[in-house]
Structure formats: C-alpha cells, structure tokens
Design an enzyme around this catalytic site. Structure first.
Site, PDB file in Angstrom:
ATOM      1  N   SER A  57      70.081  51.985  18.795  1.00 22.51           N
ATOM      2  CA  SER A  57      71.966  51.482  18.881  1.00 22.51           C
ATOM      3  C   SER A  57      72.130  52.731  20.378  1.00 22.51           C
ATOM      4  O   SER A  57      74.046  52.834  21.179  1.00 22.51           O
ATOM      5  CB  SER A  57      73.119  51.690  18.160  1.00 22.51           C
ATOM      6  N   LYS A  60      73.254  51.585  23.931  1.00 22.24           N
ATOM      7  CA  LYS A  60      74.062  51.269  23.686  1.00 22.24           C
ATOM      8  C   LYS A  60      75.608  52.278  24.593  1.00 22.24           C
ATOM      9  O   LYS A  60      76.341  51.931  25.445  1.00 22.24           O
ATOM     10  CB  LYS A  60      75.587  50.696  23.029  1.00 22.24           C
ATOM     11  N   SER A 119      79.021  49.034  16.769  1.00 19.96           N
ATOM     12  CA  SER A 119      77.787  49.096  17.489  1.00 19.96           C
ATOM     13  C   SER A 119      77.488  47.747  16.792  1.00 19.96           C
ATOM     14  O   SER A 119      76.055  47.790  17.539  1.00 19.96           O
ATOM     15  CB  SER A 119      77.890  50.152  15.943  1.00 19.96           C
TER      16      SER A 119
END
EC number: 3.4.16.4
Length: 381
Positions: A57, A60, A119
């Site tokens: 993640s 991101k 997230s």
C-alpha cells in the site's frame, strides 16, 4: 543546471558515506530501510536501500501524488462527485477498503481520506478512474511521474499496491517519492496526519500507530502483504536551532505491525538525537570574488546555485572548515551557473564533503583591446 544538481547529489552521497564511518547506525529489524533528512536532502543511514521490494500500500503515495497534481492543475476538484464503478466496488474484498458503493456518488475529497487514512483499495481505483478515465491510463501517469522523479528502480502496475510482479520499488526510491509529496503538496500532505476517518457510517483508524505515540510524527503511510511483510514510511519534524528539521524513515519487510512501528520510531529518534542539520551557505551568496581575465568586468562573484544544508553528527558542525579550490585562471566569456571550482568542508584535516562552486553572474568578453591586454598579462604572469 542539471549537472550542478547532479554534482550536489554526489556530494550528499559522499557526505553520507563519511557520516556512516563516524557513527554506526542502529540495528533495525527489517529487510531494508533508510533514513532521509528531508531538510538537507541527505541520506543519513540505510541498509540495502536499492533492494527491490513489493511496496504494497505504499504504492498509494504515488496514487495520491498524481491526484494532487490533477487538483493543482484544476483537472478535478475536491468537491467533485464521482460515480463508483463496479470495478472499484469489487476490488479484492479481502483487502482494505473504505466501502464505497455504486449506488452512492463520492467526493474526491472523501476518496483522498479513504485512500490515505483508511488505505482503501477501492478508493485508489475510484481516484484513478476520476483522474485518468480508467485504471490503466492512470498507471501510465504514475510511471511517468516515477521517471520524472528519477525513480529508476520503481515500476507501478496498479494504483493500490495489491500484489503484482510488475509492481516494485526500493527504499531509496520511496524516500524520494515521500519527500516530493511533502515538498510539492504540503496542503494535501496534512491528510496523512488524520488519525481516523468515517465514511458510510464506518470509522477506521489510520494504521500509522506513530500518530498516537509521537506528536512530532505527521505522516505518511503503511503497507502490508504476505510477500512484502509489514512496511512503513514515517515522517517527523522537530526543532533544529531557530527552525525545524524533518526526517523521513522507510522501513520495509518487518514481521508485524508492532515491529514496523517500533523500528520506525527507533530510526527517527536515532536520527534526531545524533545529528544536526546546518545551513552552510545561501543560494546566491558570494563566497569569493576572484579576478576574471578578458572580461567586461574585473572580478566575478562565485558561490552556490542553491542553499547548501548538510546533516552531520552532533558536534561536527563547529569543526568544519572551508577549503576553496578554483579552476584558475577564469577567462571570459563566463555564463551564470558555470562551474568554476569546488569547496571542500574539512574536519580535522580530512574532507567531509565537496560542493560544486558556480559563477553567480554572467561575464561577457571585454573589447578586443581589453582581451589583447589581458592576453599579454596572462603571458607575463
């Protein structure tokens, strides 16, 4: 100018190597890690910083950066409502989500909070589609930004970081990306410090536990997959003399949520406790005015194209002494920002770093008579 910036980057690397020899780094329980002083742009310490990893993640962060750029360029608006596609809604149901729904349009603003605080992988897809039309086009934009930033060991395959062999990066590249977000979009970076966000009547906490443990931490992002382990990029700012200093830690491949939190805190504390960041010279500050031959003026101001800040172990700054080495004789014409020498910062008679020195002004050629006279003077010198 690009050559000057590259030379400054090389100086930082030389500085980092010198620092590493004088102060051993802490033991960090991670596959790879890096500590960046974002104020000076200097890597303080690292372990396997160029090892290829799955960013999970942490991907991101680039998704957010590209979206911030679209907001800056007014291609989208924070209040703009986005229709949620089936693709965004159905993204891996076992992964983290903000729980958007095709039946309910959602604002760009809420999607950004869903992306960085919760997230949400569904938020990542929805933002990609809002900015670029579809996910594939957005990924092209992500990789163009990575190339522009010089992230040579990074490639993105999707906007969320779910496992893919074509989605990879390194601690080094991720530190550069983190710094760019902080510097380029400070108004949006503030989202990272939000401790929780509620959407669709579901409240989720920020997975960055340091936001509760250390009041100086204000971002940035966590990540986890089975292959990547538990990862975290954290940033903190603390007093530094009359100003502030910011550090960015990148910790990749730890064994647990608790471990990535502890190791990130350890790395940040070590950097703040053992190092100072000092400003040596200002952009455009003349450090000397040497003679120039065959020019429209007799001397030229020389100095640095950018502010010069360095990070050194505590106590070292007071010992540094400058040693200027010039490419004499300086002969006109001489363009502004042309390299004319170097400045070595010496500690106990040994060079700690070397900085490129440039002309701070353009000096045109003198008249034919002036050039002839200086030619005679140079011959007699």
């Amino acid at each position: 100018m690009k050559k000057i910036i590259a030379a400054l980057a090389t100086s930082v690397m030389l500085m980092s190597a010198a620092v590493a020899q004088t102060l051993p780094p802490p033991t960090i329980a991670a596959k790879s890690w890096l500590l960046l002083d974002a104020t000076s742009g200097q890597i303080i310490a690292s372990q396997d910083p160029n090892a290829r990893i799955e960013p999970a993640s942490l991907t991101k962060i680039m998704t957010a950066y590209v979206t911030f750029g679209a907001l800056r360029d007014k291609k989208i608006d924070l209040k703009q409502m986005v229709n949620v596609s089936t693709k965004a809604w159905k993204v891996d149901s076992s992964s983290s989500k903000m729980f958007i729904d095709p039946a309910t349009p959602v604002s760009i603003n809420d999607l950004l909070y869903g992306l960085m605080v919760q997230s949400g992988n569904d938020a990542a897809v929805a933002l990609a589609e809002a900015v670029a039309g579809d996910e594939s086009a957005f990924v092209v934009m992500m990789n163009k930004e990575a190339q522009r930033m010089g992230l040579t060991n990074t490639r993105f395959a999707n906007p969320h970081g779910l496992p893919s062999p074509e989605n990879y990066s390194t601690a080094q590249d991720l530190s550069v990306l983190a710094k760019r977000v902080i510097l380029d979009f400070p108004e949006f970076y503030k989202i990272d410090s939000v401790k929780s966000f509620t959407y669709n009547k579901i409240t989720q906490p920020n997975r960055n536990r340091l936001l509760w443990l250390d009041p100086t931490v204000d971002g940035m992002k966590t990540g986890h997959t089975e292959a990547a382990g538990y990862c975290m990029i954290a940033s903190a700012h603390r007093p530094n003399g009359a100003g502030e200093r910011r550090l960015v830690s990148v910790v990749l491949g730890t064994s647990s949520d608790q471990s990535r939190t502890q190791e990130s805190q350890k790395l940040l504390n070590w950097g703040f406790q053992n190092f100072d960041t000092v400003k040596l010279y200002s952009k455009g500050q003349a450090i000397a005015t040497p003679e120039i031959w065959k020019g429209s003026k007799g001397v030229v101001k020389i100095g640095f194209a950018n502010d010069v800040l360095v990070t050194v172990p505590k106590g070292v700054a007071a010992k540094m002494k400058p040693l200027l080495e010039r490419k004499d004789p300086l002969v006109a014409p001489l363009a502004e920002n042309s390299r004319v020498g170097s400045l070595k910062m010496m500690v106990d008679g040994k060079p700690l770093l070397e900085l490129p020195v440039v002309a701070l002004e353009t000096v045109d050629q003198a008249s034919i008579f002036g050039r002839a006279w200086d030619s005679i003077r140079l011959w007699l010198k």
